[in-house]
Every structure is written in structure tokens, then in C-alpha cells.
Scaffold this active site. Structure first.
Site, PDB file in Angstrom:
ATOM      1  N   LYS A 256       0.846  -1.198   0.000  1.00 12.62           N
ATOM      2  CA  LYS A 256       0.000   0.000   0.000  1.00 12.62           C
ATOM      3  C   LYS A 256       0.880   1.247   0.000  1.00 12.62           C
ATOM      4  O   LYS A 256       1.502   1.589   0.990  1.00 12.62           O
ATOM      5  CB  LYS A 256      -0.936   0.050   1.204  1.00 12.62           C
ATOM      6  CG  LYS A 256      -2.038   1.094   0.961  1.00 12.62           C
ATOM      7  CD  LYS A 256      -2.635   1.676   2.206  1.00 12.62           C
ATOM      8  CE  LYS A 256      -1.856   2.804   2.785  1.00 12.62           C
ATOM      9  NZ  LYS A 256      -1.776   4.026   1.959  1.00 12.62           N
TER      10      LYS A 256
ATOM     11  N   CYS B 255      13.763  10.766   6.355  1.00 12.19           N
ATOM     12  CA  CYS B 255      13.760  10.270   7.730  1.00 12.19           C
ATOM     13  C   CYS B 255      15.125  10.422   8.382  1.00 12.19           C
ATOM     14  O   CYS B 255      15.217  10.654   9.575  1.00 12.19           O
ATOM     15  CB  CYS B 255      13.288   8.830   7.768  1.00 12.19           C
ATOM     16  SG  CYS B 255      14.153   7.793   6.607  1.00 12.19           S
TER      17      CYS B 255
ATOM     18  N   GLU C 106      10.779  16.072  14.965  1.00  9.56           N
ATOM     19  CA  GLU C 106      11.016  15.967  13.527  1.00  9.56           C
ATOM     20  C   GLU C 106      10.127  16.963  12.794  1.00  9.56           C
ATOM     21  O   GLU C 106       8.905  16.959  12.960  1.00  9.56           O
ATOM     22  CB  GLU C 106      10.696  14.538  13.076  1.00  9.56           C
ATOM     23  CG  GLU C 106      10.971  14.293  11.619  1.00  9.56           C
ATOM     24  CD  GLU C 106      10.751  12.833  11.220  1.00  9.56           C
ATOM     25  OE1 GLU C 106       9.687  12.264  11.533  1.00  9.56           O
ATOM     26  OE2 GLU C 106      11.651  12.263  10.578  1.00  9.56           O
TER      27      GLU C 106
HETATM   28  P1  NAI Z   1       2.066   8.273   8.041  1.00 11.31           P
HETATM   29  O1  NAI Z   1       3.123   7.587   8.823  1.00 11.31           O
HETATM   30  O2  NAI Z   1       0.737   8.418   8.693  1.00 11.31           O
HETATM   31  O3  NAI Z   1       1.861   7.529   6.646  1.00 11.31           O
HETATM   32  C1  NAI Z   1       2.736   6.551   6.127  1.00 11.31           C
HETATM   33  C2  NAI Z   1       1.915   5.430   5.523  1.00 11.31           C
HETATM   34  O4  NAI Z   1       1.088   4.845   6.520  1.00 11.31           O
HETATM   35  C3  NAI Z   1       0.963   5.876   4.418  1.00 11.31           C
HETATM   36  O5  NAI Z   1       0.923   4.875   3.419  1.00 11.31           O
HETATM   37  C4  NAI Z   1      -0.361   5.953   5.141  1.00 11.31           C
HETATM   38  O6  NAI Z   1      -1.462   5.802   4.284  1.00 11.31           O
HETATM   39  C5  NAI Z   1      -0.262   4.798   6.085  1.00 11.31           C
HETATM   40  N1  NAI Z   1      -1.136   4.874   7.264  1.00 11.31           N
HETATM   41  C6  NAI Z   1      -1.601   5.984   7.885  1.00 11.31           C
HETATM   42  N2  NAI Z   1      -2.364   5.645   8.947  1.00 11.31           N
HETATM   43  C7  NAI Z   1      -2.392   4.297   8.987  1.00 11.31           C
HETATM   44  C8  NAI Z   1      -3.003   3.341   9.859  1.00 11.31           C
HETATM   45  N3  NAI Z   1      -3.747   3.712  10.891  1.00 11.31           N
HETATM   46  N4  NAI Z   1      -2.795   2.042   9.624  1.00 11.31           N
HETATM   47  C9  NAI Z   1      -2.017   1.643   8.599  1.00 11.31           C
HETATM   48  N5  NAI Z   1      -1.437   2.485   7.734  1.00 11.31           N
HETATM   49  C10 NAI Z   1      -1.608   3.801   7.922  1.00 11.31           C
HETATM   50  O7  NAI Z   1       2.646   9.660   7.602  1.00 11.31           O
HETATM   51  P2  NAI Z   1       1.900  10.889   6.891  1.00 11.31           P
HETATM   52  O8  NAI Z   1       0.520  11.075   7.431  1.00 11.31           O
HETATM   53  O9  NAI Z   1       2.064  10.743   5.435  1.00 11.31           O
HETATM   54  O10 NAI Z   1       2.817  12.066   7.410  1.00 11.31           O
HETATM   55  C11 NAI Z   1       2.716  12.504   8.750  1.00 11.31           C
HETATM   56  C12 NAI Z   1       4.067  12.922   9.258  1.00 11.31           C
HETATM   57  O11 NAI Z   1       4.895  11.790   9.431  1.00 11.31           O
HETATM   58  C13 NAI Z   1       4.826  13.797   8.306  1.00 11.31           C
HETATM   59  O12 NAI Z   1       4.468  15.123   8.480  1.00 11.31           O
HETATM   60  C14 NAI Z   1       6.251  13.515   8.669  1.00 11.31           C
HETATM   61  O13 NAI Z   1       6.656  14.344   9.726  1.00 11.31           O
HETATM   62  C15 NAI Z   1       6.238  12.092   9.155  1.00 11.31           C
HETATM   63  N6  NAI Z   1       6.732  11.134   8.156  1.00 11.31           N
HETATM   64  C16 NAI Z   1       7.899  10.492   8.396  1.00 11.31           C
HETATM   65  C17 NAI Z   1       8.399   9.606   7.471  1.00 11.31           C
HETATM   66  C18 NAI Z   1       9.674   8.908   7.708  1.00 11.31           C
HETATM   67  O14 NAI Z   1      10.174   8.217   6.822  1.00 11.31           O
HETATM   68  N7  NAI Z   1      10.260   9.021   8.868  1.00 11.31           N
HETATM   69  C19 NAI Z   1       7.728   9.346   6.198  1.00 11.31           C
HETATM   70  C20 NAI Z   1       6.471  10.035   6.077  1.00 11.31           C
HETATM   71  C21 NAI Z   1       6.029  10.899   7.025  1.00 11.31           C
END
Ligand code: NAI
Ligand code: MG
Length: 499
Positions: free
Chosen positions: A179, A288, A387
Site C-alpha cells: 500500500k 527520515c 522531527e
Molecule cells: P504516516 O506515517 O501516517 O503515513 C505513512 C503510511 O502509513 C501511508 O501509506 C499511510 O497511508 C499509512 N497509514 C496511515 N495511517 C495508517 C493506519 N492507521 N494504519 C495503517 N497504515 C496507515 O505519515 P503521513 O501522514 O504521510 O505524514 C505525517 C508525518 O509523518 C509527516 O508530516 C512527517 O513528519 C512524518 N513522516 C515520516 C516519514 C519517515 O520516513 N520518517 C515518512 C512520512 C512521514
């Protein structure tokens, strides 16, 4: 590829059962690129059943590693054939500059080739003898595919993050459901198309576009999934870990960071400036492992800040498809708002803004934020600890090596860290004192498919890439044989009474 309004399930392009869709945008223009299928729990169930069937009765896990490697190499070749087109799609969906998207797609292909090699090696090293303390027995430890993997990935390196999970899972002989993020769904669908044309059997890779709550959560809760692999934010990682707990699913998590970069006063100032800029401003700081906390030894502090501010102001901002652009827009309006709020918070917390801090005045549309440098950042401030995931770097001075190491380690995260000094012995010593899964010496960010990747502390669980990435998708079985012709002797025969 035809359209983006289908899901890829069991080797077929199918409409989502509830007929839902969503739009993905180009963050440079804020306009809609296309409509994309939105999967729900019903589609997740179909996809997991397809993956389950492909694992339990299909050919893929039963092929030799060498046979799977042929398909992985065809996937790599298919990605390389379309490198330019895929990179342009990635730029439009995510915003990143085209040269960086070309790296991503090249690395994506490289990842499939690398795991093709490990799949071949698995044929020779799948089993190894285990020496037991009891000579009546012989034993082997054997690696086997873990089963059906659910992979949930973020939007910052869309196709590359897919490869980091899909390539080792397929090499191991797993089947899977992928996904992608709802913010950048396009290249994952292209990957499905390329894998299909490479001859991957139906059901081995299923790709579901959709939202976290509607598609990600049902995938992480589905009892037919054996393993979850996630990259993204800490709160979502925690939710996935909770979902996994119910059925004791195996998990690997790659979460956020606030990675420190320690720079000693004997470092070359121009090299320090270049690696600091790259460490926080490549991919708009949506990385990240971005080195977002800079610790600079006192004598170099003011001269370095001055050069850093000068160079940060020279960074060309714009649409990632334009020649010479180094910094694109943030991925969407939420991320843009979040970063501007973090900057406002930094100002309110008393950090000194030395460069950037706002939307570039010459750009009317798009989620652009200037490369931003804060100095004298209080160590108990929000911007020093949390972050930001954007082009914002925080700088503080230090005096001694011990002080630098303890400030660097004072974080709930531990993904990456970097150290720079002309004294290599000092670099090696500091590298071993830093509590982080990845430590760079005299550089920041270069990432290699061969080397382990993952975090300490709240930055995650497990390691991706290299042989460690393959192990994520392997179970270990012991097979132990009793070789003696003597009885085991658990029960004692009743002694015969002589009459
Ligand atoms: P997220 O961690 O919520 O999303 C990442 C993935 O998880 C996406 O595919 C999303 O659809 C999925 N997801 C979201 N909620 C879920 C759930 N309850 N169960 C299963 N899958 C789920 O990150 P998002 O909302 O895109 O960004 C939020 C913040 O997270 C960003 O502002 C950033 O600060 C941080 N982030 C950090 C990353 C990293 O690699 N460390 C990558 C992306 C975001
Ligand atoms: Mg998009």
C-alpha cells in the site's frame, strides 16, 4: 500503463469494490494530476486472499532462488527502460527535483538487482548445520519465506521505498500486498505493471492504492498477513505495532528521526557547509535520516553559520522539472502548513533565524518553503527535539567532545547521525558513541543497498537493505534428527523379578 483507477489484485487490474477514488496532486502547481482508485477493507481482503493462495499453493515460494532472481532482474530492467518517464511521474506526484528522482529510480532498479543476487545465494546458504552438544543428534538451521507480507510505505521516496520492501520480500519467496501513500500513489502502480510484464505469477505482488485508515489499517489487522513492514511516522508505526500485537505478526518499522551532525573545529568549512546543506535540504528535508540538528564546535560556529546562510540563500527553488532546481515544494498543503508552523514555533522559542523562514515571494503557487537555518536553538525547544520533515535546520554550539556526544544522544530518536573532523581517530571514536543505527563520517546521507538501514530507540525496529533486509522476510526453522540406534530411554523398564 493504462489508467490509475484500478487496483492490482491477483494479477488483474480491478476496480475497487466500493468504487471509491481520490485525487493526487502536483505540489508545484497544486493541480490534480489524476484520479486514483481508493481501496477499502473489502479490497484488502481480496488482495490478502490472493497473496495467501499464491503463497500456500502457488509456484513462487517453491521456485529456486535462481529462478526468482530471473524475474527480479527482469523487473530491474523494466524499471531502467522507463527510468526517465518514472522519474518525471515521481517529480509530479512528490515535488522532488528531477535529478534526485532519477537517482531514486536508478536505485530502485539497483535494489531489485541486488536482491536477485541474494536470492541466488540463498540456494547455497539456505541451510547450515548446527553443532549440538549431544552427538546422538544432527541438526540444520534452515531459512524459509515468512509468508504473506503487508508493506505500507510513505511519500518521500515513493518508488524506492516500495523497492526496499518488495525486492527482498520477493527474493525470499514471500507474496505480498503493497500500500503506497495516498499522497504519492502513482509509481507503485507502475511497479505492479512492470512486475506483471516481467512474469511475476498472479497474486505474488498485489498493489492497493488508498488511505491509511481505509486500506492501511485493514491490511495491518488482516489475519491472513504474516508480516508487516512499515516506513513512516512514529504515531502510525505505533498503531501498526498494536495491530500486529493481536495476531503476533512479525514487524519491521522504519520511523522518524532528528538526526545530529557533530562538526569539530578542525573540519574544512566548505566541506562542512556542503554536507550540512545536502544533509537537510535534499528531497526538501523530507527525509527520515535528514541531519536536522547540527552541533558545531565553538571556534567554527560563527564563521560556519555565515557561510551556511550565504549558501542556503543561493539554493534554487522551483518546480522539480525545471533545470537547475535544487529544492522543490513540500509534498502537500498539510506538510507545508506543518513546516511553516514549526518555523513560527522556532521563532517564538527564541531561536535566531539566520536564513529563509518563509514562502519564497516569487512563487505564486505550490507548497514551497525557503531553506531555513536557525542558530542558537535552545536545547529544550520543540524545534530542537521534534522531527519537522522539511527544509529547516537547527544549529547549536558545543565546546568538548563529551558534551557533543551527550547532546547528540539526547533524543528519543536514533535513526542516523554524522560526525566531521580532520582527526579520523576522533571521528571513529565518536561514531561508536552515537546511539543511532546509521552513522556517517565526514559526510551525511549517502545510502547503499548493501549496508544495514534502520534505527535505535523510537526510530524503529529491525533493519532493511543488505542481507538484513532479506532476513526480514525469512523464518528460521531447525530440523533435528535422532541418529542413534539406542533407545531414548525416557521410561525405565520395570525390573524383572526372578522367581
Ligand atoms: P504516516 O506515517 O501516517 O503515513 C505513512 C503510511 O502509513 C501511508 O501509506 C499511510 O497511508 C499509512 N497509514 C496511515 N495511517 C495508517 C493506519 N492507521 N494504519 C495503517 N497504515 C496507515 O505519515 P503521513 O501522514 O504521510 O505524514 C505525517 C508525518 O509523518 C509527516 O508530516 C512527517 O513528519 C512524518 N513522516 C515520516 C516519514 C519517515 O520516513 N520518517 C515518512 C512520512 C512521514
Ligand atoms: Mg501527489
Amino acid at each position: 500503463m493504462h489508467t490509475y483507477d484500478r487496483l492490482y489484485i491477483d494479477g488483474q487490474w480491478v476496480s475497487p469494490l466500493k468504487g471509491r477514488s481520490f485525487e493526487t496532486r502536483d505540489p508545484s502547481t497544486e493541480s490534480v494530476i489524476t484520479s486514483v482508485a481508493a481501496a477499502t477493507a473489502e479490497d484488502v481482503d481480496l488482495a490478502v486472499r490472493a497473496a495467501r493462495k499464491a503463497f500456500d499453493t502457488g509456484p513462487w515460494p517453491r521456485l529456486s532462488g535462481a529462478e526468482r532472481a530471473l524475474v527480479l532482474r527482469r523487473i530491474a530492467a523494466g524499471i531502467r527502460d522507463q527510468q526517465q518517464a518514472l522519474a518525471e511521474i515521481e517529480v509530479r506526484d512528490n515535488g522532488k527535483p528531477l535529478p534526485e528522482a532519477l537517482w531514486d529510480i536508478g536505485d530502485t532498479a539497483g535494489c531489485f538487482d541486488f536482491y536477485a543476487g541474494l536470492a541466488e545465494q540463498l540456494d547455497a546458504n539456505r541451510e547450515r548445520p548446527v553443532v549440538l552438544g549431544d552427538a546422538r543428534f544432527s541438526s540444520v538451521a534452515r531459512k524459509e519465506a515468512i509468508g504473506v507480507a503487508g508493506a505500507i510505505i510513505p511519500w518521500n521516496f515513493p518508488m524506492l521505498m516500495a523497492a526496499w520492501k518488495v525486492a527482498p520480500a520477493l527474493a525470499a519467496g514471500c507474496t505480498m500486498v503493497l500500500k503506497p501513500s495516498e499522497l504519492t500513489p502513482l509509481t507503485a502502480l507502475h511497479l505492479a505493471d512492470i512486475a506483471d510484464q516481467a512474469g511475476l505469477p498472479p497474486g505474488v505482488l498485489n498493489v492497493l492504492t488508498g488511505f491509511g485508515a481505509d486500506a492501511g489499517a485493514p491490511l495491518s489487522e488482516h489475519p491472513g498477513v504474516d508480516k508487516l513492514a512499515f516506513t513512516g511516522s512514529v504515531p502510525t508505526g505505533s498503531r501498526i505495532m498494536q495491530a500486529a500485537a493481536r495476531d503476533i505478526k512479525n514487524i519491521s518499522l522504519e520511523l522518524g528521526g532528528k538526526s545530529p551532525f557533530v562538526i569539530f573545529d578542525d573540519a574544512d568549512i566548505e566541506r562542512a557547509v556542503e554536507w550540512i546543506l545536502f544533509g537537510i535540504f535534499w528531497n526538501q528535508g523530507e527525509v527520515c535520516s535528514a541531519t536536522s540538528r547540527i552541533l558545531v564546535q565553538r571556534a567554527l560556529y560563527e564563521p560556519l553559520l555565515e557561510r551556511l546562510a550565504q549558501e542556503a540563500q543561493r539554493i534554487t527553488i522551483g518546480n522539480g522539472l525545471e533545470h537547475g532546481v535544487l529544492l522543490g515544494p513540500l509534498v502537500n498543503r498539510d506538510q507545508y502548513d506543518k513546516v511553516l508552523q514549526a518555523i513560527a514555533r522556532g521563532r517564538a522559542e527564541g531561536a535566531r533565524l539566520v536564513s529563509g523562514g518563509q514562502r519564497p515571494p516569487h512563487l505564486a503557487h505550490g507548497y514551497f518553503v525557503e531553506p531555513t537555518v536557525f542558530a542558537d536553538v535552545p536545547e529544550d525547544s520543540w524545534i530542537w527535539k521534534e522531527e519537522i520533515f522539511g527544509p529547516v535546520v537547527c544549529v547549536r554550539p558545543f565546546d568538548t567532545e563529551d558534551e557533543a556526544v551527550s547532546a547528540a544522544n539526547d533524543s528519543r530518536f536514533g535513526l542516523a547521525a554524522a560526525v566531521m573532523s580532520a582527526d579520523l581517530a576522533r571521528c571513529e571514536r565518536v561514531a561508536r558513541s552515537l546511539r543511532a543505527g546509521i552513522v556517517w563520517i565526514n559526510c551525511s546521507q549517502p545510502t547503499f543497498t548493501e549496508a544495514p538501514w534502520g534505527g535505535y530507540k523510537q526510530s524503529g525496529i529491525g533493519r532493511e537493505l543488505g542481507e538484513w533486509g532479506l532476513n526480514n522476510y525469512l523464518e528460521i526453522k531447525q530440523i533435528t534428527r535422532f541418529d542413534s540406534d539406542q533407545p531414548w530411554g525416557w521410561y525405565i523398564k520395570p525390573e524383572r523379578k526372578t522367581p
